[in-house]
Motif scaffolding. Structure first.
Motif, short mmCIF file in Angstrom:
data_model
loop_
_atom_site.label_atom_id
_atom_site.label_comp_id
_atom_site.label_asym_id
_atom_site.label_seq_id
_atom_site.Cartn_x
_atom_site.Cartn_y
_atom_site.Cartn_z
N ASP A 26 0.91 -2.96 -7.01
CA ASP A 26 1.92 -3.38 -7.97
C ASP A 26 3.28 -2.72 -7.75
O ASP A 26 4.30 -3.28 -8.08
CB ASP A 26 1.44 -3.08 -9.40
CG ASP A 26 0.23 -3.92 -9.76
OD1 ASP A 26 0.09 -5.02 -9.21
OD2 ASP A 26 -0.57 -3.46 -10.58
N ASP A 27 3.28 -1.51 -7.20
CA ASP A 27 4.54 -0.82 -6.99
C ASP A 27 4.51 -0.07 -5.66
O ASP A 27 3.46 0.08 -5.04
CB ASP A 27 4.84 0.14 -8.14
CG ASP A 27 3.73 1.15 -8.37
OD1 ASP A 27 2.69 1.04 -7.71
OD2 ASP A 27 3.90 2.04 -9.22
N ILE A 28 5.66 0.39 -5.26
CA ILE A 28 5.78 1.07 -3.97
C ILE A 28 5.07 2.42 -4.00
O ILE A 28 4.56 2.87 -2.98
CB ILE A 28 7.27 1.22 -3.57
CG1 ILE A 28 7.43 1.70 -2.14
CG2 ILE A 28 8.00 2.17 -4.49
CD1 ILE A 28 7.13 0.67 -1.13
N LEU A 32 2.47 3.59 -1.12
CA LEU A 32 2.72 4.77 -0.28
C LEU A 32 1.61 5.81 -0.44
O LEU A 32 1.23 6.47 0.53
CB LEU A 32 4.08 5.38 -0.61
CG LEU A 32 5.28 4.55 -0.18
CD1 LEU A 32 6.57 5.22 -0.62
CD2 LEU A 32 5.28 4.31 1.32
N THR A 33 1.07 5.94 -1.64
CA THR A 33 -0.05 6.86 -1.86
C THR A 33 -1.27 6.42 -1.06
O THR A 33 -1.91 7.24 -0.40
CB THR A 33 -0.39 6.93 -3.36
OG1 THR A 33 0.76 7.35 -4.09
CG2 THR A 33 -1.53 7.89 -3.61
N ALA A 34 -1.57 5.15 -1.10
CA ALA A 34 -2.71 4.63 -0.34
C ALA A 34 -2.48 4.77 1.16
O ALA A 34 -3.40 5.11 1.91
CB ALA A 34 -2.97 3.17 -0.70
N LEU A 38 -4.75 7.03 3.69
CA LEU A 38 -5.33 6.43 4.89
C LEU A 38 -4.97 7.25 6.13
O LEU A 38 -5.82 7.52 6.97
CB LEU A 38 -4.85 4.99 5.05
CG LEU A 38 -5.32 4.27 6.31
CD1 LEU A 38 -6.82 4.06 6.26
CD2 LEU A 38 -4.58 2.96 6.47
N ALA A 39 -3.71 7.66 6.22
CA ALA A 39 -3.29 8.47 7.37
C ALA A 39 -4.04 9.80 7.39
O ALA A 39 -4.43 10.28 8.46
CB ALA A 39 -1.78 8.71 7.31
N THR A 40 -4.27 10.38 6.23
CA THR A 40 -5.01 11.64 6.14
C THR A 40 -6.47 11.45 6.56
O THR A 40 -7.01 12.25 7.31
CB THR A 40 -4.94 12.20 4.72
OG1 THR A 40 -3.56 12.36 4.36
CG2 THR A 40 -5.62 13.54 4.63
#
Length: 102
Positions: A26-28, A32-34, A38-40
């Protein structure tokens, strides 16, 4: 003529109803958290495997100074990579806590 005006007025409503969010967030902030999570999740197993590989390099160095220096250099950069990943996540959590307190 009136029917044409009514149809033209209804076109934006139909177009707006057809738009979907392709990302699913729904929001940026949540996107960005997801993305950071994922990168972690991808980076840490790679870092662990790399540290295991560095341990293998230390064992197979057999006292050779060049091989030990190579293993030390790889170990240093593996730790730097781990700190960058941890630092990015810690910075994201700190910014999140600051924004929520505002």
């Amino acid at each position: 003529m009136k029917i044409l005006l009514i149809l033209i007025a209804l076109i934006p409503l139909r177009a707006r109803a057809a738009l979907n969010n392709p990302i699913g967030y729904d929001d940026i902030y949540s996107f960005l958290t997801a993305l950071l999570e994922l990168a972690t999740y991808i980076a840490f197993p790679i870092i662990v495997l790399f540290i295991v590989y560095v341990g293998f390099l230390f064992v197979t160095a057999q006292g050779k100074p060049e091989a030990i220096q190579k293993a030390q250099k790889y170990f240093f950069w593996a730790i730097v990579g781990a700190l960058i990943v941890l630092g990015a996540q810690a910075l994201a959590y700190a910014i999140e806590a600051t924004v929520q307190n505002l």
